[in-house]
Scaffold this active site. Structure first.
Site, PDB file in Angstrom:
ATOM      1  N   GLY A  14       0.805  -1.219   0.000  1.00 46.95           N
ATOM      2  CA  GLY A  14       0.000   0.000   0.000  1.00 46.95           C
ATOM      3  C   GLY A  14       0.842   1.275   0.000  1.00 46.95           C
ATOM      4  N   CYS A 131      -2.523  10.707  11.154  1.00 48.55           N
ATOM      5  CA  CYS A 131      -1.474  11.554  10.549  1.00 48.55           C
ATOM      6  C   CYS A 131      -1.594  13.029  10.960  1.00 48.55           C
ATOM      7  CB  CYS A 131      -1.497  11.422   9.031  1.00 48.55           C
ATOM      8  SG  CYS A 131      -3.156  11.386   8.332  1.00 48.55           S
ATOM      9  N   HIS A 240       0.296  17.268   4.886  1.00 47.34           N
ATOM     10  CA  HIS A 240      -0.840  17.961   5.504  1.00 47.34           C
ATOM     11  C   HIS A 240      -0.349  19.304   6.061  1.00 47.34           C
ATOM     12  CE1 HIS A 240      -3.022  14.367   5.005  1.00 47.34           C
ATOM     13  NE2 HIS A 240      -3.049  13.912   6.236  1.00 47.34           N
TER      14      HIS A 240
END
Ligand code: NAP
Length: 335
Positions: A14, A131, A240
Site C-alpha cells: 500500500g 497523521c 498535511h
C-alpha cells in the site's frame, strides 16, 4: 534482545507500506529476517528491498507462527482488528497504523518526540496516531511543557495521499480532465476543498475531527484541554498543512516561542516572512520533520498563539513515526 529482530510489514504493497520499505532502508533499521505481507491479491508479488527481491506473502492466521518480534501494520482497521491480537498472542509487538486500537486504554498511542515512555506498558499492540494528530502533537508538546495549554482550534488542509491509492487517483484523474468515477471522495477534489474527511458522526463532526480531538487528549495526557477541529481535504498530493490556534495557560513572549520551536525535537522552524519563508506542503513532501512557521500572537484572547504546521503525512504522519516507535521499542526490548 541480544540479536537483531525479525520484522513483518503487513500491508507492504500500500501507500504507507511502500513508504515503510523506503524508511526502513534509509534508517538502516536492524533485522535478521524480514517478511512482507498483504492480501491474497498481492501474494507472490515481488518487492525490491535493500538490493534483494522479497516475495509478498498472504496474511493469514498462521502468518505469525514463525518467529517474528515486531510487525508494522498498515492494512486497514478491519485487518488490524482481526490480525493484531493474533500476532500479539504469539509474542509479536504490533505497531499499528490504523485507527482500530488508538483509543483502547490498554494500547499506548505514541509520538516518540512526545510520549516515548508509554511504549513500555504495551501489551503487544502500540498504536500510531492519526497523521494529522502526529504533526500537531510534535508542535504542541513543547508549548504544553513550558506554558500549559487551555484550548486548541485545529483547521487542517490535508493531502489526498491520506486516502491511499484511491485518493491519489481521484486527484490525478480530475487534474487530467478524465471523466472517471470518484473512488475516494463524495465530490471532485481537483479545484476543490472538501470539509469532509472520513465519515460524519452523530455530533456533526467527521471521524477525522473526532480523532484529532480524542487523540490529542490521550497523547498529551490531559483531558481538560479544550479542543475543536475542522478537517479539510485539499487538492495537494502530499503533506498535511494545519493552522493551529492555541490558548496557553501562562503569558509568553513571542521571541521565546521562536526559541522554543528552534530547539524542539523533530521540529524545523521556517519563519522568515520578509523573505516569504514559511512551511509549504511541496517542500515538506518526502522529508521527516514537522515544519513550523507563521508564528504570531492571537490578539483576540489572553495568551493566544497562531502557528502553521506542515509535515509529510505518509512519512512523519505514518511510516516514519511507526518506525521511530519500533526503534524506541528495540531499546525497551534490550533492557
Ligand atoms: P492502501 O494504499 O489502500 O494500502 C492498503 C494495504 O493493506 C495494501 O498493502 C493491501 O494489500 C493491504 N490489505 C488490505 N486488505 C488486506 C487484508 N485483508 N489482509 C492483508 N492485507 C490487506 O492504504 P494506505 O493509505 O497505505 O493505508 C493503510 C492503513 O494505514 C490504513 O489503515 C490507513 O488508515 C492507515 N494510515 C494511512 C495514512 C495515510 O496518510 N495514507 C496515514 C496514517 C495511517 P493489497 O495490495 O494486497 O490489497
Amino acid at each position: 534482545m541480544n540479536r537483531k529482530p525479525n520484522i513483518a510489514v503487513v500491508g507492504a504493497t500500500g501507500v504507507v507500506g511502500s513508504t515503510f520499505l523506503k524508511v526502513l532502508e534509509e534508517r538502516d533499521f536492524p533485522f535478521e529476517n524480514i517478511y512482507f505481507m498483504a492480501s491474497a491479491k498481492s501474494a507472490g508479488k515481488k518487492l525490491p528491498f535493500k538490493g534483494k527481491e522479497y516475495v509478498v506473502e498472504e496474511l493469514t492466521e498462521n502468518s505469525f507462527d514463525k518467529p517474528i518480534d515486531i510487525a508494522l501494520f498498515s492494512a486497514g482497521g478491519g485487518t488490524s482488528a482481526k490480525f493484531a491480537p493474533i500476532a500479539a498472542s504469539k509474542g509479536v509487538v504490533v505497531v499499528d497504523n490504523s485507527s482500530q486500537w488508538r483509543m483502547d486504554p490498554e494500547v499506548p498511542l505514541v509520538v516518540p518526540e512526545v510520549n516515548p515512555q508509554d511504549i513500555e506498558w504495551n501489551k503487544g499492540i502500540i498504536a500510531n496516531p492519526n497523521c494529522s494528530t502526529i504533526q500537531a502533537m510534535v508542535a504542541l508538546k513543547p508549548l504544553q511543557d513550558k506554558y500549559g495549554i487551555k484550548r486548541v482550534i485545529y483547521s487542517t488542509y490535508q493531502a489526498v495521499s491520506g486516502s491511499g491509492v484511491k485518493g491519489i487517483s481521484d486527484l490525478k484523474n480530475g487534474l487530467e480532465g478524465k471523466d472517471e468515477p470518484l473512488q475516494a471522495y463524495a465530490h471532485p477534489i481537483a479545484g476543490n476543498c472538501l470539509p469532509h474527511i472520513d465519515v460524519f458522526t452523530e455530533n456533526g463532526y467527521t471521524k477525522e475531527e473526532m480523532k484529532m480531538i480524542n487523540e490529542t487528549h490521550k497523547i498529551l495526557g490531559d483531558d481538560d484541554i479544550k479542543v475543536t477541529a475542522t478537517t479539510v481535504r485539499v487538492p495537494v498530493f502530499d503533506s498535511h498543512s494545519e493552522s493551529i490556534n492555541i490558548e496557553l495557560e501562562k503569558p509568553f513572549e513571542i521571541e521565546d516561542i521562536f526559541e522554543l520551536f528552534k530547539n524542539a525535537p523533530g521540529v524545523v522552524l521556517q519563519d522568515d516572512v520578509e523573505n516569504n519563508v514559511y512551511p509549504l506542503a511541496l517542500d515538506a513532501a518526502g522529508t521527516d520533520p514537522v515544519y513550523i512557521g507563521r508564528i504570531r500572537r492571537d490578539f483576540s484572547v489572553d495568551n493566544g498563539l497562531n502557528i502553521w504546521v506542515v509535515a509529510d503525512n505518509i512519512r512523519k504522519g505514518a511510516a516514519t513515526n511507526a518506525i521511530q516507535i519500533a526503534e524506541e521499542l528495540l531499546k525497551v526490548l534490550e533492557d
